[in-house]
Design a protein around this motif. Structure first.
Motif, PDB file in Angstrom:
ATOM      1  N   THR A 195       0.820  -1.070   0.007  1.00  0.00           N
ATOM      2  CA  THR A 195       0.023   0.109   0.023  1.00  0.00           C
ATOM      3  C   THR A 195       0.945   1.169  -0.006  1.00  0.00           C
ATOM      4  O   THR A 195       1.880   1.293   0.639  1.00  0.00           O
ATOM      5  N   PHE A 196       0.187   2.251  -0.669  1.00  0.00           N
ATOM      6  CA  PHE A 196       1.069   3.571  -0.467  1.00  0.00           C
ATOM      7  C   PHE A 196       0.010   4.628  -0.574  1.00  0.00           C
ATOM      8  O   PHE A 196      -1.089   4.592  -1.056  1.00  0.00           O
ATOM      9  N   ASP A 232       3.869  -3.444   4.950  1.00  0.00           N
ATOM     10  CA  ASP A 232       3.414  -4.353   3.954  1.00  0.00           C
ATOM     11  C   ASP A 232       4.829  -4.910   3.248  1.00  0.00           C
ATOM     12  O   ASP A 232       4.610  -5.991   2.713  1.00  0.00           O
ATOM     13  N   MET A 233       5.691  -4.090   3.186  1.00  0.00           N
ATOM     14  CA  MET A 233       6.883  -4.713   2.380  1.00  0.00           C
ATOM     15  C   MET A 233       7.609  -5.983   3.267  1.00  0.00           C
ATOM     16  O   MET A 233       8.236  -6.615   2.544  1.00  0.00           O
ATOM     17  N   ALA A 243      11.640   4.642   1.700  1.00  0.00           N
ATOM     18  CA  ALA A 243      10.851   3.239   1.455  1.00  0.00           C
ATOM     19  C   ALA A 243      11.874   2.366   0.452  1.00  0.00           C
ATOM     20  O   ALA A 243      12.055   1.360   0.748  1.00  0.00           O
ATOM     21  N   PHE A 244      12.643   3.130  -0.472  1.00  0.00           N
ATOM     22  CA  PHE A 244      13.303   2.571  -1.580  1.00  0.00           C
ATOM     23  C   PHE A 244      14.406   2.060  -0.693  1.00  0.00           C
ATOM     24  O   PHE A 244      15.059   1.121  -1.090  1.00  0.00           O
ATOM     25  N   GLU A 245      14.892   2.890   0.242  1.00  0.00           N
ATOM     26  CA  GLU A 245      16.230   2.554   0.891  1.00  0.00           C
ATOM     27  C   GLU A 245      16.061   1.552   1.806  1.00  0.00           C
ATOM     28  O   GLU A 245      16.664   0.497   1.770  1.00  0.00           O
ATOM     29  N   PHE A 246      14.947   1.191   2.351  1.00  0.00           N
ATOM     30  CA  PHE A 246      14.493   0.371   3.158  1.00  0.00           C
ATOM     31  C   PHE A 246      14.238  -0.926   2.260  1.00  0.00           C
ATOM     32  O   PHE A 246      14.789  -2.322   2.724  1.00  0.00           O
ATOM     33  N   GLY A 247      13.576  -0.894   1.273  1.00  0.00           N
ATOM     34  CA  GLY A 247      13.651  -1.960   0.231  1.00  0.00           C
ATOM     35  C   GLY A 247      14.997  -2.726  -0.076  1.00  0.00           C
ATOM     36  O   GLY A 247      15.188  -3.819  -0.070  1.00  0.00           O
ATOM     37  N   PHE A 294      14.316  -6.979  -4.514  1.00  0.00           N
ATOM     38  CA  PHE A 294      12.845  -6.431  -3.962  1.00  0.00           C
ATOM     39  C   PHE A 294      12.738  -4.796  -4.195  1.00  0.00           C
ATOM     40  O   PHE A 294      11.854  -4.510  -4.670  1.00  0.00           O
ATOM     41  N   LYS A 295      14.017  -4.190  -3.987  1.00  0.00           N
ATOM     42  CA  LYS A 295      13.990  -2.762  -4.286  1.00  0.00           C
ATOM     43  C   LYS A 295      13.827  -2.586  -5.703  1.00  0.00           C
ATOM     44  O   LYS A 295      13.108  -1.643  -6.107  1.00  0.00           O
TER      45      LYS A 295
END
Length: 186
Positions: free
Chosen positions: A15-16, A29-30, A114-118, A125-126
């Protein structure tokens, strides 16, 4: 007002939301693909993560509290250090993370974060997350373009209808063609 949307990343629904005209992606969700909801807390304990969040906030948040950030940074990485998204936000005035309680809640992060977390979860996944997010944004842009073109065409047709109606009903018939043009320009 927040607008909630979803995309699928390697079969995982993510979700975003749009908050303050910015996109925030659900970290909650990630992590469903990688473990339970405690995974972001492990990420937040990392010194590199705290430094990244601090740099992001300095760039994007004029109300960010750098002294509190320095305190977190000095403790990050220690075994005794723990940090939650809400603790980070409350202490530093951060805007990059957002913790939402209740139904449909969870931890959301600005898309940059969020991309950094991915990437921390999995480089693969990122890349899929970025690809799907960009695909969705391109779709939204195309839909907005179609809407704009429709509005433009509608305005053009309405202009023609209005000018024809004025010519037929408001402009006296005994005027010459040059005089009619002058009447319409006023």
């Amino acid at each position: 007002m927040t607008k909630t949307r979803s995309l699928s990343v390697q079969g995982t629904p993510v979700t975003f939301i749009t908050r303050h005209e910015q996109d925030y992606i659900s970290l909650t969700d990630m992590v469903k693909r990688f473990g339970d909801e405690s995974v972001p807390y492990g990420w937040l304990r990392n010194r590199n993560t705290v430094e990244f969040l601090g740099v992001w906030e300095r760039i994007n948040n004029p109300a960010f509290k750098p002294l509190e950030f320095e305190r977190f940074k000095s403790q990050a990485g220690l075994n005794s250090f723990s940090l939650s998204p809400s603790k980070w936000v409350e202490a530093t005035g951060a805007i990059g993370l957002y913790a939402k309680a209740g139904r449909g809640g969870g931890t959301y992060a600005h898309r940059d974060i969020a991309f950094e977390f991915g990437s921390w979860l999995s480089p693969e996944f990122k890349l899929y997350l970025i690809t799907e997010f960009q695909r969705l944004k391109d779709e939204e842009a195309r839909a907005a373009s179609v809407e704009w073109n429709f509005q433009r065409t509608l305005a053009k047709v309405n202009y023609r209808i209005h000018t024809d109606a004025i010519k037929e009903h408001l402009v006296p018939r005994q005027l010459t063609k040059a005089q009619n043009g002058h009447h319409l320009r006023q």
